[in-house]
Design an enzyme around this catalytic site. Structure first.
Site, PDB file in Angstrom:
ATOM      1  CB  SER A  59      -0.845  -0.088   1.390  1.00 49.21           C
ATOM      2  OG  SER A  59      -0.106   0.676   2.426  1.00 49.21           O
ATOM      3  CG  ASP A  60       1.778   5.740  -1.437  1.00 48.80           C
ATOM      4  OD1 ASP A  60       2.632   5.925  -0.446  1.00 48.80           O
ATOM      5  OD2 ASP A  60       1.534   6.534  -2.119  1.00 48.80           O
ATOM      6  CE1 TYR A  61       5.214   7.258   5.916  1.00 44.04           C
ATOM      7  CE2 TYR A  61       2.961   7.821   6.635  1.00 44.04           C
ATOM      8  CZ  TYR A  61       4.307   7.772   6.882  1.00 44.04           C
ATOM      9  OH  TYR A  61       5.149   8.204   8.006  1.00 44.04           O
TER      10      TYR A  61
END
Ligand code: BGC
Length: 719
Positions: A261-263
């Site tokens: 996932s992104d942040y």
């Protein structure tokens, strides 16, 4: 039993979840036993951290080794941690921002830069880089255009494949290589109004034709990780978007690597209003194939219950863990958990002469000579040169994602010119600032006096490097502050002036273009930016960059891109003339100030004899398109030969021009070369109303030259 199966059979549920999370290093190097700060906010226990198995954005060989040692000492299964970082345009020795590098149209150069960055980063403890970023873009307001390759999928794919090759080499277990992660899947660059993290609404045809090809190219090139984007696409955030994550990524493309996932993107499903609570967020992300959760903690807190409730299965969980373990295997971490991290080696590599040489070449080849009315190159025997403007002595020209790069290692333009001519022939003045609220004009007079005194002037302008990059979007693309005023007055005082501009996006240079006889766009060129600028200005190198993103005349033209579909009322003349009831503006020309493919040289090239190997092209057929290019000037130079096509009649509206392929060639004065492109029918396909990828019978036109400015045209018939 292979290692992964064996490990899975020994792992507790907690240990398995530990493979599926990634946190910042500060959680792992706590000095006290108290749970405070980010760890407390995430609700993580020391036991959670003990099994957590990857680290975000941390490097430094000595400490990486220490963290890994501590982890392996305590882990009964001895599964190494993996260290991932944004090594985007260099590690310590910095090359131009990706949008600049793309303008070199030179995949080999991108590969060379990536090889260099991989060496530095791996020696300092990095094992995976979150690159290439292949988001397709059309809107210069979006701050992250600096990380992209611009508005052409073919160029984006070519540069990204070269980066993957450079970073990974033949074998990512090689201690001098990294694994790559393609991002941000998908459509992130289509953020409405150019505002970061904003929604993206795209038709399937737009998505498949412009946005998706580069992600697919990266997967085909062997990128073992993929990062879904923050944005919602047609209503659903990527990490929970089953069309993207299941149908396209897994079923159509057969991606079997790791999805990260992104942040905090899983946590943000709550803010999007897609998940009612963290448990639902975890379920949505996990069932859509997100293996690793970055910087939120829904997996730790909710996967056990989701399993109990049967919302997800142990089989699915094991498959996700296996993907992560296999990545660690591919990286060779079970054999060498430090992956070649070596503090002494790192120190030797950082900023070494060979690396400086690579980035100097990259900075020069990325620069685009936008305009030159017989001003450049400056003669090397120029007696005095005034280097004027807020970027004259500015070290902050390395760009937003410059990792461990430092401003103080970066050569300024003034230093670059001094290195070439000697300090006694160089005068400097700042003139004004470059922030948007820098309205002080008191320094302009001194700059004007200096310009009068000097034989030639290098006027260094631009936007600060933190005006682009993540979260840094603009609604005004002009040179900030009073820089246009400075330009007017300095150029009025000395016409032998080149404007050297630094920016992380295409800026609105209409005001500057109106007064400056020469403009050299340097982007953010990195560590050797000043030296590279001097090389170009004084003709030691011949500019060869071509734009990969259109420069608007005004922010009001955004989004603007060369490969736009036709309209029923086209405005299609190079000269601006408002026609009334046409697809144009009453107060501004329709075409960009500088189009995709534009870029001048100190020499001239002549194109002739565009020819095709056959007048007809069948389905699955191939055709050769040839053109002769001659260097008609008196200097050696490089030219990017660009082949475009147009499908003038089709069942869906087609772009007025579309790049088919490109080739960068070097020619000595007087030398000519045949350039041959192999064009397959597949390369000309588009998506029709029935969601089929195909071409239709009828005319296809080939053009060579630059977008909006074609030199030669040839038609064939698709039979
Ligand atoms: C960015 C990603 C980056 C990640 C980790 C996010 O904010 O969108 O591009 O890889 O942070 O640093």
């Amino acid at each position: 039993m292979d290692r992964v199966t064996q490990l899975l059979s020994q792992m507790t549920l907690h240990q398995k979840i530990g493979q599926l999370v990634q946190y910042n290093a500060n959680l792992f190097i706590r000095t006290s036993a108290d749970i405070t700060g980010p760890q407390a906010q995430l609700g993580l226990s020391n036991e959670d951290l003990a099994v957590s198995s990857s680290v975000l954005n941390f490097s430094c060989a000595k400490e990486v080794i220490a963290i890994q040692d501590a982890h392996l000492r305590d882990d009964p299964l001895k599964i190494p941690m993996v260290f991932m970082m944004d090594v985007i345009h260099g590690y310590r020795t910095i090359y131009p921002i990706p949008l600049g590098l793309a303008c070199s149209f030179d995949p080999q150069l991108a590969e060379d830069c990536s090889v260099m960055a991989a060496k530095e980063a791996s020696a300092d403890g990095v094992q995976v880089t979150f690159t290439p970023m292949v988001d397709y873009v059309r809107d210069a307001r979006w701050g992250r255009v600096m990380e992209t390759a611009g508005e052409e999928p073919i160029v984006t794919s070519a540069m990204a494949k070269a980066q993957i090759k450079g970073f990974q080499g033949e074998n990512m277990a090689d201690p001098e290589r990294l694994a790559t992660c393609v991002k941000h899947y998908a459509g992130y660059g289509g953020a409405e109004a150019g505002r970061d993290y904003n929604l993206v609404e795209l038709s399937m045809r737009e998505l498949r034709e412009y946005y998706l090809p580069a992600y697919k190219a990266c997967i085909d090139a062997g990128a073992p990780l993929l990062m879904p984007s923050f944005n919602s696409l047609n209503g659903v955030p990527s990490v929970a978007n089953s069309l993207l994550m299941k149908q396209i990524l897994k079923d159509e493309w057969n991606f079997d690597g790791v999805v990260i996932s992104d942040y905090n993107a899983i946590g943000e499903l709550l803010s999007h209003g897609i998940a009612a609570d963290a448990k639902e967020a975890a379920k949505l992300a996990f069932e859509n194939g997100c293996d690793i959760e970055m910087c939120s903690s829904t997996y730790f807190h909710h996967i056990p219950q989701l399993l109990e409730e049967g919302a997800i299965t142990m089989e699915q969980l094991d498959a996700a863990v296996a993907r992560v373990l296999r990545l660690k295997e591919k990286l060779g971490l079970f054999e060498d958990p430090y992956h070649g991290a070596d503090p002494e080696k790192a120190e030797k590599l950082f900023l070494c002469p060979e690396h400086r040489q690579v980035v100097r070449r990259a900075a020069a080849e990325s620069a685009v000579l936008l305009k030159n009315e017989q001003v450049l190159p400056f003669p090397k025997d120029t007696k005095t040169v005034a280097v004027i403007g807020p970027f004259a002595t500015e070290h902050g020209i390395k760009g937003f994602w410059s990792c461990q790069g430092r401003d103080e290692d970066t050569t300024t333009v003034a230093q670059g010119v001094e290195n070439l001519l000697g300090a006694d022939r160089v005068l400097t003045a700042r003139g004004c600032g470059c922030l948007w609220d820098d309205t002080d004009i008191s320094g302009i007079q001194e700059a004007v006096e200096l310009a009068k005194k000097a034989d030639r002037v290098i006027l260094c302008l631009g936007e600060p490097q933190n005006y682009s990059g993540e979260g840094n979007c603009r609604t005004d693309l002009k040179l900030p502050g009073v820089q246009e005023l400075l330009a007017q007055q300095v150029i009025a005082a000395n016409a032998n002036t080149v404007a050297v501009v630094f920016g992380g996006r295409p800026l609105d240079l209409s005001g500057l273009d109106a007064v400056a006889p020469a403009i050299l766009y340097m982007w953010f060129p990195g560590t050797e930016g000043g030296n590279a600028a001097a090389d170009l200005i004084f003709g030691l190198r011949n500019p060869c960059g071509k734009l990969t993103m259109s420069f608007p005349r005004s922010v009001g033209q955004c989004p603007i891109y060369y490969n736009h579909p036709n309209t029923g009322r086209p405005h299609w003349t190079a000269e601006y003339k408002h026609r009334g009831y046409a697809s144009d503006y009453i107060d501004c020309a329709t075409l960009p100030l500088y189009s995709f493919g534009h870029g001048l040289s100190y020499t001239t090239f002549e194109y002739s004899d565009l020819s095709v190997s056959s007048q007809e092209l069948a389905e699955n057929g191939t055709i050769q398109v040839r053109v002769q290019v001659k260097n008609t000037g008196d200097r050696a130079g490089k030219e990017v030969v660009q082949l475009y096509s147009r499908d003038p009649v089709a069942s869906v509206v087609r772009p007025v021009q579309q790049l088919v392929d490109f080739r960068k060639i070097s020619l000595e004065p007087g030398e000519s070369q045949w350039v041959e492109f192999t064009v397959t029918e597949q390369m000309l396909r588009f998506w029709n109303m029935q969601d089929q990828h195909m071409t239709e019978p009828g005319e296809i036109r080939f053009m060579v030259g630059y977008a909006d400015h074609f030199l030669l045209t040839q038609s064939i018939n698709r039979i």
